[in-house]
Scaffold this motif. Sequence first.
Motif, PDB file in Angstrom:
ATOM      1  N   GLN A  68       0.940  -1.158  -0.127  1.00 54.18           N
ATOM      2  CA  GLN A  68      -0.100   0.148   0.030  1.00 54.18           C
ATOM      3  C   GLN A  68       0.837   1.364   0.013  1.00 54.18           C
ATOM      4  O   GLN A  68       1.755   1.319   0.845  1.00 54.18           O
ATOM      5  N   TYR A  69       0.589   2.204  -1.181  1.00 53.12           N
ATOM      6  CA  TYR A  69       1.378   3.452  -1.084  1.00 53.12           C
ATOM      7  C   TYR A  69       0.992   4.319  -0.026  1.00 53.12           C
ATOM      8  O   TYR A  69      -0.263   4.577   0.140  1.00 53.12           O
ATOM      9  N   VAL A  70       1.671   4.942   0.736  1.00 52.35           N
ATOM     10  CA  VAL A  70       1.623   5.750   1.917  1.00 52.35           C
ATOM     11  C   VAL A  70       1.567   7.252   1.327  1.00 52.35           C
ATOM     12  O   VAL A  70       0.594   7.846   1.562  1.00 52.35           O
ATOM     13  N   GLY A  71       2.809   7.667   0.789  1.00 50.52           N
ATOM     14  CA  GLY A  71       2.919   9.064   0.376  1.00 50.52           C
ATOM     15  C   GLY A  71       4.496   9.455   0.001  1.00 50.52           C
ATOM     16  O   GLY A  71       5.215   8.340  -0.013  1.00 50.52           O
ATOM     17  N   LYS A  72       4.530  10.459  -0.246  1.00 45.87           N
ATOM     18  CA  LYS A  72       6.005  10.906  -0.626  1.00 45.87           C
ATOM     19  C   LYS A  72       6.656  12.019   0.268  1.00 45.87           C
ATOM     20  O   LYS A  72       6.138  12.976   0.420  1.00 45.87           O
ATOM     21  N   LEU A  73       7.931  11.682   0.463  1.00 49.40           N
ATOM     22  CA  LEU A  73       8.569  12.653   1.271  1.00 49.40           C
ATOM     23  C   LEU A  73       9.346  13.563   0.207  1.00 49.40           C
ATOM     24  O   LEU A  73       9.941  12.910  -0.885  1.00 49.40           O
ATOM     25  N   HIS A  74       9.739  14.876   0.340  1.00 50.56           N
ATOM     26  CA  HIS A  74      10.222  15.500  -0.610  1.00 50.56           C
ATOM     27  C   HIS A  74      10.799  16.833   0.002  1.00 50.56           C
ATOM     28  O   HIS A  74       9.993  17.740   0.770  1.00 50.56           O
ATOM     29  N   THR A  75      11.937  17.346  -0.470  1.00 51.00           N
ATOM     30  CA  THR A  75      12.304  18.663  -0.088  1.00 51.00           C
ATOM     31  C   THR A  75      12.816  19.530  -1.105  1.00 51.00           C
ATOM     32  O   THR A  75      13.110  18.926  -2.167  1.00 51.00           O
ATOM     33  N   ASP A  76      12.729  20.699  -1.039  1.00 50.73           N
ATOM     34  CA  ASP A  76      13.034  21.690  -2.352  1.00 50.73           C
ATOM     35  C   ASP A  76      14.365  21.510  -2.704  1.00 50.73           C
ATOM     36  O   ASP A  76      14.976  22.337  -3.427  1.00 50.73           O
ATOM     37  N   GLN A  77      15.287  20.873  -1.787  1.00 51.43           N
ATOM     38  CA  GLN A  77      16.771  20.810  -1.978  1.00 51.43           C
ATOM     39  C   GLN A  77      17.142  19.681  -2.934  1.00 51.43           C
ATOM     40  O   GLN A  77      17.971  19.528  -3.544  1.00 51.43           O
ATOM     41  N   ASP A  78      16.165  18.997  -3.177  1.00 56.08           N
ATOM     42  CA  ASP A  78      16.259  17.910  -3.977  1.00 56.08           C
ATOM     43  C   ASP A  78      15.910  18.331  -5.630  1.00 56.08           C
ATOM     44  O   ASP A  78      14.984  18.879  -5.987  1.00 56.08           O
ATOM     45  N   LYS A  79      17.407  18.437  -6.359  1.00 53.71           N
ATOM     46  CA  LYS A  79      17.267  18.712  -7.832  1.00 53.71           C
ATOM     47  C   LYS A  79      16.916  17.577  -8.749  1.00 53.71           C
ATOM     48  O   LYS A  79      16.896  17.780  -9.914  1.00 53.71           O
ATOM     49  N   GLY A  80      16.718  16.553  -8.130  1.00 50.72           N
ATOM     50  CA  GLY A  80      16.342  15.267  -8.969  1.00 50.72           C
ATOM     51  C   GLY A  80      17.442  14.700  -9.793  1.00 50.72           C
ATOM     52  O   GLY A  80      17.344  13.916 -10.666  1.00 50.72           O
ATOM     53  N   ASP A  81      18.706  15.080  -9.144  1.00 52.82           N
ATOM     54  CA  ASP A  81      20.074  14.259  -9.640  1.00 52.82           C
ATOM     55  C   ASP A  81      20.561  13.214  -8.923  1.00 52.82           C
ATOM     56  O   ASP A  81      21.626  12.610  -9.308  1.00 52.82           O
ATOM     57  N   GLY A  82      19.564  12.732  -8.011  1.00 50.43           N
ATOM     58  CA  GLY A  82      20.062  11.694  -7.322  1.00 50.43           C
ATOM     59  C   GLY A  82      20.907  11.731  -6.208  1.00 50.43           C
ATOM     60  O   GLY A  82      21.889  11.089  -5.471  1.00 50.43           O
ATOM     61  N   ASN A  83      21.521  13.138  -6.015  1.00 42.47           N
ATOM     62  CA  ASN A  83      22.377  13.399  -4.843  1.00 42.47           C
ATOM     63  C   ASN A  83      21.921  13.252  -3.479  1.00 42.47           C
ATOM     64  O   ASN A  83      22.638  13.090  -2.560  1.00 42.47           O
ATOM     65  N   LEU A  84      20.595  13.230  -3.264  1.00 44.49           N
ATOM     66  CA  LEU A  84      20.029  13.224  -1.810  1.00 44.49           C
ATOM     67  C   LEU A  84      19.514  11.837  -1.610  1.00 44.49           C
ATOM     68  O   LEU A  84      18.928  10.877  -2.192  1.00 44.49           O
ATOM     69  N   LYS A  85      19.400  11.482  -0.447  1.00 39.97           N
ATOM     70  CA  LYS A  85      19.342  10.224   0.344  1.00 39.97           C
ATOM     71  C   LYS A  85      18.062  10.420   1.412  1.00 39.97           C
ATOM     72  O   LYS A  85      18.347  11.054   2.282  1.00 39.97           O
ATOM     73  N   TYR A  86      17.075   9.578   1.301  1.00 40.56           N
ATOM     74  CA  TYR A  86      15.898  10.045   2.256  1.00 40.56           C
ATOM     75  C   TYR A  86      16.035   8.978   3.222  1.00 40.56           C
ATOM     76  O   TYR A  86      16.110   7.662   2.959  1.00 40.56           O
ATOM     77  N   ILE A  87      15.949   9.164   4.486  1.00 35.30           N
ATOM     78  CA  ILE A  87      16.148   8.170   5.564  1.00 35.30           C
ATOM     79  C   ILE A  87      14.931   8.417   6.436  1.00 35.30           C
ATOM     80  O   ILE A  87      14.450   9.445   6.930  1.00 35.30           O
ATOM     81  N   LEU A  88      14.253   7.164   6.817  1.00 33.21           N
ATOM     82  CA  LEU A  88      13.233   7.295   7.471  1.00 33.21           C
ATOM     83  C   LEU A  88      13.281   6.452   9.058  1.00 33.21           C
ATOM     84  O   LEU A  88      13.973   5.123   8.881  1.00 33.21           O
ATOM     85  N   THR A  89      13.058   7.166  10.223  1.00 33.44           N
ATOM     86  CA  THR A  89      13.071   6.318  11.360  1.00 33.44           C
ATOM     87  C   THR A  89      11.826   6.631  12.366  1.00 33.44           C
ATOM     88  O   THR A  89      11.181   7.407  11.854  1.00 33.44           O
ATOM     89  N   GLY A  90      11.614   6.028  13.360  1.00 39.96           N
ATOM     90  CA  GLY A  90      10.432   6.191  14.158  1.00 39.96           C
ATOM     91  C   GLY A  90       9.622   4.869  14.260  1.00 39.96           C
ATOM     92  O   GLY A  90      10.142   3.824  13.859  1.00 39.96           O
TER      93      GLY A  90
END
Length: 538
Positions: A68-90
């Motif tokens: 089941q798709y929950v949603g999407k995390l996104h930051t305006d620092q993400d340029k779409g070039d794959g330089n950012l890595k998203y990490i989820l905790t909790g």
Amino acid sequence: TALRKQDYCNLLIYIYFFSILCMLHAVHMMPSQKRTNKHSQKTLHRTKRGWMWNQFFLLEEYTGPDTQYVGKLHTDQDKGDGNLKYILTGDGAGSLFIIDENTGDIHAAKKLDREEKSLYVLRAKAIDRKTGRQVEPESEFIIKIHDINDNEPKFTKDMYTASIPEMSGVGTSVIQVTATDADDANYGNSAKVVYSILQGQPYFSVDPETGIIKTALPDMSRENREQYQVVIQAKDMGGQMGGLSGTTTVNITLTDVNDNPPRFPQSTYQFSSPESAPPGTPLGRIKANDPDLGENAEIEYSISNGDGSDMFDIITDKDTQEGIITVKKQLDFENKMLYTLRVEATNTHLDPRFLQLGPFKDTALVKISVEDIDEPPVFNRPSYLIEVDEDAKEGSIIGQVVAQDPDVTKNTIKYSVDRHTDLDRIFNIYSGNGSLFISKPLDREETPWHNITVIATEISNSQIPVFIRILDINDHAPEFAKYYETFVCENAKAGQLIQTVSAVDKDEPPRGHKFFFELVPEFAVHPNFSIVDNKGNC
């Protein structure tokens, strides 16, 4: 059914997916270019927005083929070039919730149950892969589990027990049943419960909102039916089609009220009593029927009238609620052979609400026949006194005793002397007529009184004392009271008293003895002594 429930859940899932996608699309479509203020003609830079997400929602109990798709995390620092890595905790990160570290897309790895846990608090990071630097500070967000209708209402009891007085009016409250639903009461109608009655009509009804069961028919009688089993259903979704339901059973008992008067099962009763029955003897029992219970069926019996009301009585047996007819006075068959009583049975605990159904009493006729019992002969007096001269000849009739048979049959009576009272057999009696006669000579001086008993016999017998007085006759000569020896002096003068003599007589004349004294004739010639009769007994 389970199939309909699953279809309903999947429909809700698709609706929520569509809502979430629309929300995310709106986020991504927000303008990010530079703006120019027409008034100042200066170039303005937008404020850095940082993280872009809203509160995420997820349907519980998802059973689709894909995660089941929950949603999407996104930051305006993400340029779409794959330089950012998203990490989820909790809560549940890595086990329940999986994030694509490149795109920030979050999926639920397992089926979730809102009733176990309704929301999850997680933390997100966005890290520059080259430098390892956080491009956004760590921030919390919430995944809230949206409810689906996967719990049926449950009653607080599997079975309820209640009671209500019979003859209660329509709409009288009996008992309230309560069902709870574990679904989310703040979301939709999944936990909105509506009550209905499946079994128990037309006698009872239930309030659909409160679950209060009420009477629906007037004048329900316990005597006609005492126990009712009512089945109540609680259905969620406001009672609409597709809602889940649960049931409970309510056992309702009608309690008794005094709404039935006593009634004798027959109008006339017949009893009999021997005339010899002593006062207090029970003759029989009568019972008025009352279908009520306990004190509502308690009855008091009484004799209201009748020609036997002074001869008989009735008492109430508190254990059996029966009336016991008893003898009050000694009966006499020869005097009266049949009595009639009117007996009344009355409820002792009346209910004013039902007096119009009365009167709460009933009457019956009781006829009592007196049975003849052979009674011993009855003498015409309590005792006899017979006087007879002591010189009466043997065989002389000295008197008669008379007895009668008090029974209607008037049997022949035979007379006899109780020889225990006449051991010498001085007297005898003619058995046919009760005439007493002498069998041996009488001697008053030896036995002045004879007390004998005469027996009168037919089927039974009776006895009577006879006192026989022997009358005296002059059959004894006078005797000197004692032997006299008299002394006289030689110089005694003529006419001097030298002795007084007296006499006695065994006979007993009615007025006492009268003696006459004189000298014996042969001593009366030339006597030296003389006797003077002083006209007394001495």
